[in-house]
Design an enzyme around this catalytic site. Structure first.
Site, short mmCIF file in Angstrom:
data_model
loop_
_atom_site.label_atom_id
_atom_site.label_comp_id
_atom_site.label_asym_id
_atom_site.label_seq_id
_atom_site.Cartn_x
_atom_site.Cartn_y
_atom_site.Cartn_z
N SER A 107 55.29 -63.28 76.45
CA SER A 107 55.25 -63.34 77.91
C SER A 107 54.10 -62.52 78.49
O SER A 107 54.23 -61.94 79.56
CB SER A 107 56.59 -62.88 78.48
OG SER A 107 56.87 -61.55 78.07
N LYS B 163 60.09 -60.58 73.21
CA LYS B 163 60.78 -59.57 72.40
C LYS B 163 61.28 -58.37 73.19
O LYS B 163 62.14 -57.64 72.73
CB LYS B 163 59.94 -59.16 71.20
CG LYS B 163 58.74 -58.33 71.49
CD LYS B 163 57.71 -58.48 70.37
CE LYS B 163 57.80 -57.46 69.30
NZ LYS B 163 56.59 -57.42 68.45
N ARG C 51 49.89 -56.41 80.49
CA ARG C 51 50.27 -55.43 81.50
C ARG C 51 49.36 -54.19 81.50
O ARG C 51 49.17 -53.55 82.51
CB ARG C 51 51.71 -55.02 81.18
CG ARG C 51 52.37 -54.17 82.21
CD ARG C 51 53.81 -53.88 81.82
NE ARG C 51 54.43 -53.08 82.86
CZ ARG C 51 54.89 -53.57 83.99
NH1 ARG C 51 54.87 -54.87 84.20
NH2 ARG C 51 55.41 -52.79 84.90
N GLN D 47 43.07 -53.13 81.77
CA GLN D 47 42.56 -52.42 82.95
C GLN D 47 41.34 -53.10 83.55
O GLN D 47 41.33 -53.53 84.69
CB GLN D 47 42.19 -50.98 82.57
CG GLN D 47 43.36 -50.14 82.16
CD GLN D 47 42.92 -48.76 81.70
OE1 GLN D 47 41.73 -48.45 81.62
NE2 GLN D 47 43.88 -47.92 81.37
N GLY D 48 40.28 -53.20 82.71
CA GLY D 48 38.95 -53.56 83.21
C GLY D 48 38.97 -54.79 84.07
O GLY D 48 38.54 -54.77 85.23
N GLY D 49 39.48 -55.88 83.52
CA GLY D 49 39.55 -57.06 84.36
C GLY D 49 39.44 -58.36 83.62
O GLY D 49 39.72 -58.44 82.41
N GLU E 158 30.66 -54.54 83.06
CA GLU E 158 31.11 -54.00 81.76
C GLU E 158 30.01 -54.26 80.73
O GLU E 158 29.09 -55.06 80.97
CB GLU E 158 32.45 -54.61 81.33
CG GLU E 158 33.61 -53.98 82.10
CD GLU E 158 34.98 -54.50 81.70
OE1 GLU E 158 35.06 -55.40 80.85
OE2 GLU E 158 35.97 -54.00 82.26
N HIS F 38 38.31 -50.30 70.55
CA HIS F 38 37.80 -49.88 71.86
C HIS F 38 37.23 -48.48 71.71
O HIS F 38 37.85 -47.62 71.09
CB HIS F 38 38.93 -49.89 72.90
CG HIS F 38 38.41 -49.87 74.30
ND1 HIS F 38 37.83 -48.75 74.86
CD2 HIS F 38 38.36 -50.83 75.25
CE1 HIS F 38 37.45 -49.03 76.10
NE2 HIS F 38 37.76 -50.29 76.37
N ARG G 180 30.65 -53.06 72.17
CA ARG G 180 31.75 -52.16 71.80
C ARG G 180 31.71 -51.65 70.37
O ARG G 180 32.01 -50.50 70.11
CB ARG G 180 33.06 -52.93 71.96
CG ARG G 180 33.71 -52.59 73.22
CD ARG G 180 35.00 -53.28 73.35
NE ARG G 180 35.16 -53.37 74.79
CZ ARG G 180 36.15 -53.95 75.39
NH1 ARG G 180 37.09 -54.53 74.69
NH2 ARG G 180 36.22 -53.97 76.68
N HIS H 290 42.10 -52.24 69.35
CA HIS H 290 42.27 -52.74 70.72
C HIS H 290 42.60 -54.23 70.77
O HIS H 290 43.45 -54.65 71.55
CB HIS H 290 40.97 -52.47 71.47
CG HIS H 290 40.99 -52.84 72.92
ND1 HIS H 290 41.91 -52.32 73.81
CD2 HIS H 290 40.18 -53.67 73.66
CE1 HIS H 290 41.68 -52.82 75.02
NE2 HIS H 290 40.65 -53.65 74.95
N ARG I 162 34.37 -59.61 70.52
CA ARG I 162 34.70 -60.17 71.84
C ARG I 162 33.94 -59.45 72.96
O ARG I 162 33.87 -58.22 72.99
CB ARG I 162 36.20 -60.03 72.08
CG ARG I 162 36.64 -60.49 73.45
CD ARG I 162 38.13 -60.35 73.61
NE ARG I 162 38.56 -58.96 73.55
CZ ARG I 162 38.62 -58.15 74.60
NH1 ARG I 162 38.27 -58.57 75.80
NH2 ARG I 162 39.05 -56.92 74.46
N LEU J 294 41.72 -61.77 78.89
CA LEU J 294 42.65 -62.31 79.89
C LEU J 294 42.20 -63.73 80.24
O LEU J 294 43.02 -64.64 80.41
CB LEU J 294 42.67 -61.43 81.15
CG LEU J 294 43.25 -60.02 81.00
CD1 LEU J 294 43.11 -59.24 82.30
CD2 LEU J 294 44.72 -60.05 80.58
C1 SIN Z 1 38.66 -52.16 79.31
O1 SIN Z 1 39.09 -52.05 80.45
O2 SIN Z 1 37.82 -51.39 78.85
C2 SIN Z 1 39.19 -53.24 78.42
C3 SIN Z 1 38.68 -54.54 78.82
C4 SIN Z 1 38.77 -55.50 77.67
O3 SIN Z 1 39.21 -55.16 76.59
O4 SIN Z 1 38.33 -56.64 77.84
#
Ligand code: SIN
Length: 523
Positions: free
Chosen positions: A14, A37, A46, A49-51, A115, A231, A277, A338, A373, A379
């Protein structure tokens, strides 16, 4: 073509992908059920953060987003998949807006952040750094309003073969009791990643990668399992939980310093702190090894205080609990697992190599991320390929993923289990972090695989009809990562081998893993 409303897809998970497939397939006339689960809203999404990336700015285009995605993926991005991702992104963002996701705005326009490895500002965010939470909550509201059946604290245990409409799923409650065999139906794996199988992880504890283990036992082809993204910046303090410190902070100007206060990324890469990264994560790891100091420091003191607190409210709140004010104090950080780049191999409509079994989101491998990635494409992947899965569910047709360039048959034998307990899980986390982590070698990988095979003997059920438990899934998923990492004798993207430190043209191909045909069984 009309849609048969009797088709009842079972969606497992979910996060953004699961909720989105559920909503869209319901809107197309199907009657999906979600099993998840934990609570409906608990997922890796959830905590994002970044977007979410999309080329919607006036100076941007899907072609530029595609070029950045391909560049980050270090030679292994499937262009067709990345073209789908980047060209369909603006339409999926419009859907999210329609579902009420409150993206942050500036002067009435959606605000776009920066980013690493993006050539344009194209990161949409919500609630400052609460993008995943905002998306999850908006989609959840619609799922509940639509009356979609949701079974919380319910886990997928197995996919048995032979159904007319898809595999025969076996589910149980989260404690493994009350197993229930469902009727054959399309099953959509949206179970997310495996980050919490690593000792250091940015993921919540539910991210244990069971989707790949269950699909593998059912005979599905996996791909790119060696590529685990680390990350660079997760909060470090002895005894404190790991907490993501978004890359977007570096996008806004924060810099990295070692324990002597030196900016070690300058001179290492032309983009310094905004290098890809894997480059930043390895550089931090090297500093930590070199200095013996357990962390490096993110210095955000150059960002104006108002801006820092408005753009990163969750991070600032979290840090305040540890007495850190990022407008004055440096933030101790370390790299952590990550994102699972590989997973269950799919075509561009989420179809796996098992008829009636689909996968999307982090558990799937479309090839869109290549070896590394691009930030904030995850997302996005959930909604772009979620939409395609929903359409395919409404109008089914056979199809399968392209076979990877190398397919390794990995015999994972029945064991004497299940006899696993949480100590096994903890052992897996140390093994992966130490030997299948940021820097790998043949000897470390061989030893990890040998240990995992030994653990597998204890936890994998003895008979085909016995159900594997979550510990067995954790051990198998870890072994799959180690097996693929041992096979790739080069360094590329997120996979770094100290014994093969360069990329080799001969390895410009994907690695697939599957059970030998005779051993493929669905328990
Ligand atoms: C982050 O906010 O640094 C993570 C963003 C991501 O993993 O795409």
């Amino acid at each position: 073509m009309t849609v048969n409303p009797a088709r009842r897809p079972l969606i497992v998970g979910s996060g953004i992908a699961g909720l989105y497939v559920a909503l869209r397939s319901h809107e197309m006339g199907l009657r999906p059920t979600i099993v998840t689960k934990a609570r409906l809203e608990e997922s890796n999404t959830r905590y994002a953060q970044g977007g979410i990336a999309a080329a919607i700015g006036p100076d941007d285009s899907p072609a530029l987003h595609l070029a950045d995605t391909v560049r980050a993926g270090d030679g292994l991005v499937d262009r067709a998949a990345a073209r789908v991702l980047t060209s369909e992104a603006p339409a999926r963002i419009a859907d999210l807006v329609r579902y009420g996701v409150p993206f942050d705005t500036v002067e009435g326009q959606i605000a776009l952040g920066q980013e690493a490895a993006h050539s344009r500002r194209r990161i949409l965010h919500a609630g400052g750094d609460a993008t995943g939470l905002s998306i999850e909550e908006a989609l959840k509201r619609h799922v509940l309003a639509a009356g979609i059946e949701v079974r919380e604290r319910t886990i997928l245990r197995a996919l048995r073969p032979g159904g007319k409409d898809g595999p025969v799923p076996v589910i149980s409650d989260a404690e493994g009791r009350r197993a229930e065999v469902l009727v054959s139906q399309p099953v959509i794996l949206a179970t997310g990643g495996a980050g919490s199988l690593y000792r250091q992880s940015s993921n919540p504890s539910i991210a244990t990668g069971e989707g790949v283990a269950i699909a593998f036992r059912a005979g599905a082809l996996l791909a790119d399992m060696e590529f685990i993204q680390f990350h660079p910046t997760v909060f470090w303090r002895e005894g404190a939980p790991r907490f993501l410190i978004s890359e977007a902070l570096r996008g806004e100007g924060a810099v990295l310093r070692n324990s002597a206060g030196e900016r070690f990324m300058v001179g290492l890469h032309p983009d310094a702190e905004l290098a890809p990264r894997d480059v930043v994560a390895r550089a931090i790891d090297r500093e930590i090894q070199r200095t013996g100091h357990p962390a490096v420091y993110l210095d955000a003191t150059g960002i104006p205080r108002d801006r820092l607190f408005a753009r990163f409210p969750s991070i600032c709140r979290f840090l305040a609990a540890y007495g850190i004010d990022p407008s004055r104090d440096e933030i101790p950080v370390t790299p952590a697992a990550h994102f699972m780049i590989g997973g269950v191999a799919t075509d561009l409509e989420g179809r796996t190599s098992v008829r009636g079994l689909y996968a999307c989101g982090e558990v799937a491998s479309t090839g869109v991320h290549g070896a590394n990635r691009l930030a904030s494409n995850s997302l996005l992947e959930g909604v772009v390929f979620g939409e395609r899965v929903a359409r395919r569910l409404a109008h089914p047709a056979d199809g399968a993923p392209k076979p990877p360039g190398t397919v390794v048959e990995f015999p994972w034998r029945p064991g004497a289990g299940p006899q696993g307990d949480m100590a096994v899980f903890e052992e897996v986390r140390d093994l992966l972090w130490n030997d299948v982590g940021i820097v790998r070698s043949a000897s470390g990988l061989e030893s990890a695989l040998e240990t995992l095979e030994g653990l597998g003997h204890n936890v994998e059920p003895a008979r085909p009809d016995d159900l594997a438990d979550p510990i067995a899934n954790a051990v198998l998923t870890a072994a799959l990562v180690a097996r693929a990492a041992l096979t790739r004798t080069e360094s590329r993207g997120a996979h770094y081998r100290i014994d093969h430190p360069r990329a080799r043209p001969a390895w410009l191909r994907h690695i697939g893993l599957r059970r030998p045909a005779r051993a493929a069984r669905a328990k």
